[in-house]
Design a protein around this motif. Structure first.
Motif, PDB file in Angstrom:
ATOM      1  N   MET A  34      -4.240  -6.760   2.084  1.00 64.63           N
ATOM      2  CA  MET A  34      -3.014  -6.856   2.848  1.00 64.63           C
ATOM      3  C   MET A  34      -1.895  -7.303   1.914  1.00 64.63           C
ATOM      4  O   MET A  34      -2.045  -8.253   1.156  1.00 64.63           O
ATOM      5  CB  MET A  34      -3.175  -7.864   3.989  1.00 64.63           C
ATOM      6  CG  MET A  34      -1.879  -8.078   4.733  1.00 64.63           C
ATOM      7  SD  MET A  34      -1.978  -9.230   6.105  1.00 64.63           S
ATOM      8  CE  MET A  34      -2.976  -8.302   7.219  1.00 64.63           C
ATOM      9  N   ASP A  35      -0.777  -6.613   1.995  1.00 68.38           N
ATOM     10  CA  ASP A  35       0.408  -7.000   1.243  1.00 68.38           C
ATOM     11  C   ASP A  35       1.180  -8.050   2.035  1.00 68.38           C
ATOM     12  O   ASP A  35       1.036  -8.153   3.252  1.00 68.38           O
ATOM     13  CB  ASP A  35       1.310  -5.793   0.998  1.00 68.38           C
ATOM     14  CG  ASP A  35       0.713  -4.803   0.013  1.00 68.38           C
ATOM     15  OD1 ASP A  35      -0.152  -5.204  -0.787  1.00 68.38           O
ATOM     16  OD2 ASP A  35       1.111  -3.629   0.048  1.00 68.38           O
ATOM     17  N   VAL A  36       2.016  -8.812   1.322  1.00 70.46           N
ATOM     18  CA  VAL A  36       2.822  -9.858   1.954  1.00 70.46           C
ATOM     19  C   VAL A  36       4.268  -9.682   1.517  1.00 70.46           C
ATOM     20  O   VAL A  36       4.554  -9.488   0.331  1.00 70.46           O
ATOM     21  CB  VAL A  36       2.325 -11.273   1.555  1.00 70.46           C
ATOM     22  CG1 VAL A  36       3.214 -12.339   2.160  1.00 70.46           C
ATOM     23  CG2 VAL A  36       0.884 -11.474   1.964  1.00 70.46           C
ATOM     24  N   LEU A  37       5.181  -9.749   2.469  1.00 73.26           N
ATOM     25  CA  LEU A  37       6.609  -9.680   2.209  1.00 73.26           C
ATOM     26  C   LEU A  37       7.249 -10.957   2.745  1.00 73.26           C
ATOM     27  O   LEU A  37       7.118 -11.270   3.926  1.00 73.26           O
ATOM     28  CB  LEU A  37       7.230  -8.460   2.899  1.00 73.26           C
ATOM     29  CG  LEU A  37       8.736  -8.302   2.771  1.00 73.26           C
ATOM     30  CD1 LEU A  37       9.135  -8.082   1.313  1.00 73.26           C
ATOM     31  CD2 LEU A  37       9.218  -7.148   3.641  1.00 73.26           C
ATOM     32  N   VAL A  38       7.923 -11.704   1.878  1.00 73.84           N
ATOM     33  CA  VAL A  38       8.622 -12.926   2.256  1.00 73.84           C
ATOM     34  C   VAL A  38      10.105 -12.581   2.366  1.00 73.84           C
ATOM     35  O   VAL A  38      10.730 -12.201   1.375  1.00 73.84           O
ATOM     36  CB  VAL A  38       8.398 -14.045   1.207  1.00 73.84           C
ATOM     37  CG1 VAL A  38       9.149 -15.303   1.607  1.00 73.84           C
ATOM     38  CG2 VAL A  38       6.911 -14.323   1.035  1.00 73.84           C
ATOM     39  N   VAL A  39      10.661 -12.691   3.567  1.00 73.40           N
ATOM     40  CA  VAL A  39      12.058 -12.335   3.815  1.00 73.40           C
ATOM     41  C   VAL A  39      12.857 -13.615   4.037  1.00 73.40           C
ATOM     42  O   VAL A  39      12.535 -14.407   4.925  1.00 73.40           O
ATOM     43  CB  VAL A  39      12.183 -11.412   5.052  1.00 73.40           C
ATOM     44  CG1 VAL A  39      13.642 -11.047   5.310  1.00 73.40           C
ATOM     45  CG2 VAL A  39      11.335 -10.164   4.881  1.00 73.40           C
ATOM     46  N   VAL A  88       2.375  -9.165  -3.299  1.00 72.79           N
ATOM     47  CA  VAL A  88       3.231 -10.184  -2.692  1.00 72.79           C
ATOM     48  C   VAL A  88       4.629 -10.008  -3.268  1.00 72.79           C
ATOM     49  O   VAL A  88       4.807  -9.984  -4.487  1.00 72.79           O
ATOM     50  CB  VAL A  88       2.721 -11.612  -2.983  1.00 72.79           C
ATOM     51  CG1 VAL A  88       3.660 -12.647  -2.389  1.00 72.79           C
ATOM     52  CG2 VAL A  88       1.312 -11.791  -2.447  1.00 72.79           C
ATOM     53  N   GLN A  89       5.611  -9.862  -2.400  1.00 74.40           N
ATOM     54  CA  GLN A  89       6.978  -9.674  -2.868  1.00 74.40           C
ATOM     55  C   GLN A  89       7.962 -10.422  -1.974  1.00 74.40           C
ATOM     56  O   GLN A  89       7.645 -10.764  -0.843  1.00 74.40           O
ATOM     57  CB  GLN A  89       7.323  -8.189  -2.920  1.00 74.40           C
ATOM     58  CG  GLN A  89       7.211  -7.474  -1.599  1.00 74.40           C
ATOM     59  CD  GLN A  89       7.516  -5.999  -1.718  1.00 74.40           C
ATOM     60  OE1 GLN A  89       8.347  -5.588  -2.507  1.00 74.40           O
ATOM     61  NE2 GLN A  89       6.847  -5.187  -0.920  1.00 74.40           N
ATOM     62  N   ALA A  90       9.133 -10.657  -2.514  1.00 72.85           N
ATOM     63  CA  ALA A  90      10.183 -11.337  -1.763  1.00 72.85           C
ATOM     64  C   ALA A  90      11.341 -10.372  -1.540  1.00 72.85           C
ATOM     65  O   ALA A  90      11.635  -9.525  -2.387  1.00 72.85           O
ATOM     66  CB  ALA A  90      10.676 -12.561  -2.527  1.00 72.85           C
ATOM     67  N   LEU A  91      11.966 -10.513  -0.397  1.00 68.47           N
ATOM     68  CA  LEU A  91      13.153  -9.742  -0.070  1.00 68.47           C
ATOM     69  C   LEU A  91      14.217 -10.726   0.369  1.00 68.47           C
ATOM     70  O   LEU A  91      14.046 -11.427   1.373  1.00 68.47           O
ATOM     71  CB  LEU A  91      12.852  -8.746   1.057  1.00 68.47           C
ATOM     72  CG  LEU A  91      14.035  -7.965   1.619  1.00 68.47           C
ATOM     73  CD1 LEU A  91      14.678  -7.114   0.531  1.00 68.47           C
ATOM     74  CD2 LEU A  91      13.582  -7.091   2.768  1.00 68.47           C
ATOM     75  N   GLY A  92      15.283 -10.832  -0.414  1.00 68.52           N
ATOM     76  CA  GLY A  92      16.358 -11.760  -0.089  1.00 68.52           C
ATOM     77  C   GLY A  92      17.562 -11.022   0.463  1.00 68.52           C
ATOM     78  O   GLY A  92      17.993 -10.017  -0.102  1.00 68.52           O
ATOM     79  N   ARG A 140       6.230   1.337   1.335  1.00 67.79           N
ATOM     80  CA  ARG A 140       5.583   1.119   0.030  1.00 67.79           C
ATOM     81  C   ARG A 140       4.212   0.474   0.157  1.00 67.79           C
ATOM     82  O   ARG A 140       3.403   0.553  -0.752  1.00 67.79           O
ATOM     83  CB  ARG A 140       6.461   0.242  -0.861  1.00 67.79           C
ATOM     84  CG  ARG A 140       7.645   0.948  -1.462  1.00 67.79           C
ATOM     85  CD  ARG A 140       8.286   0.101  -2.545  1.00 67.79           C
ATOM     86  NE  ARG A 140       8.667  -1.225  -2.095  1.00 67.79           N
ATOM     87  CZ  ARG A 140       9.865  -1.556  -1.614  1.00 67.79           C
ATOM     88  NH1 ARG A 140      10.801  -0.650  -1.500  1.00 67.79           N
ATOM     89  NH2 ARG A 140      10.121  -2.795  -1.252  1.00 67.79           N
ATOM     90  N   SER A 141       3.966  -0.173   1.272  1.00 71.61           N
ATOM     91  CA  SER A 141       2.696  -0.861   1.463  1.00 71.61           C
ATOM     92  C   SER A 141       1.593   0.176   1.616  1.00 71.61           C
ATOM     93  O   SER A 141       1.524   0.890   2.600  1.00 71.61           O
ATOM     94  CB  SER A 141       2.755  -1.765   2.697  1.00 71.61           C
ATOM     95  OG  SER A 141       1.518  -2.394   2.892  1.00 71.61           O
ATOM     96  N   GLU A 142       0.722   0.257   0.632  1.00 69.68           N
ATOM     97  CA  GLU A 142      -0.287   1.301   0.608  1.00 69.68           C
ATOM     98  C   GLU A 142      -1.664   0.813   1.045  1.00 69.68           C
ATOM     99  O   GLU A 142      -2.584   1.601   1.179  1.00 69.68           O
ATOM    100  CB  GLU A 142      -0.385   1.881  -0.796  1.00 69.68           C
ATOM    101  CG  GLU A 142       0.880   2.551  -1.256  1.00 69.68           C
ATOM    102  CD  GLU A 142       0.779   3.047  -2.669  1.00 69.68           C
ATOM    103  OE1 GLU A 142       1.743   3.670  -3.115  1.00 69.68           O
ATOM    104  OE2 GLU A 142      -0.244   2.814  -3.319  1.00 69.68           O
ATOM    105  N   LYS A 143      -1.807  -0.438   1.260  1.00 74.64           N
ATOM    106  CA  LYS A 143      -3.121  -0.970   1.605  1.00 74.64           C
ATOM    107  C   LYS A 143      -3.427  -0.741   3.077  1.00 74.64           C
ATOM    108  O   LYS A 143      -2.549  -0.761   3.921  1.00 74.64           O
ATOM    109  CB  LYS A 143      -3.192  -2.443   1.266  1.00 74.64           C
ATOM    110  CG  LYS A 143      -2.937  -2.675  -0.202  1.00 74.64           C
ATOM    111  CD  LYS A 143      -3.451  -3.988  -0.631  1.00 74.64           C
ATOM    112  CE  LYS A 143      -3.166  -4.098  -2.118  1.00 74.64           C
ATOM    113  NZ  LYS A 143      -4.029  -4.931  -2.798  1.00 74.64           N
TER     114      LYS A 143
END
Length: 64
Positions: A1-6, A29-33, A53-56
């Motif tokens: 599972m991918d994680v996006l921190v907004v 794991v990525q951040a979006l500001g 983009r999340s391919e999992k």
């Protein structure tokens, strides 16, 4: 599972940088500001792009 921190501004990136000091960088794991001058439409587009983009198979966990 991918994680996006907004978050607002660069706060999410700073959180990920701090966490990587303890556990190392995690793939997926990525951040979006959201910059102060951008609006909700921009945020919705960027989150949608991150979802694409999340391919999992496990999907994308979005932390706000």
């Amino acid at each position: 599972m991918d994680v996006l921190v907004v978050t607002h501004g660069t706060f999410g990136s700073a959180l990920l940088d701090a966490a990587s000091e303890f556990v190392g960088r995690s793939q997926g794991v990525q951040a979006l500001g959201l910059p102060l001058r951008e609006g909700a439409d921009d945020l919705a587009r960027w989150v949608g792009e991150a979802l694409a983009r999340s391919e999992k198979e496990g999907g994308l966990l979005i932390l706000v």
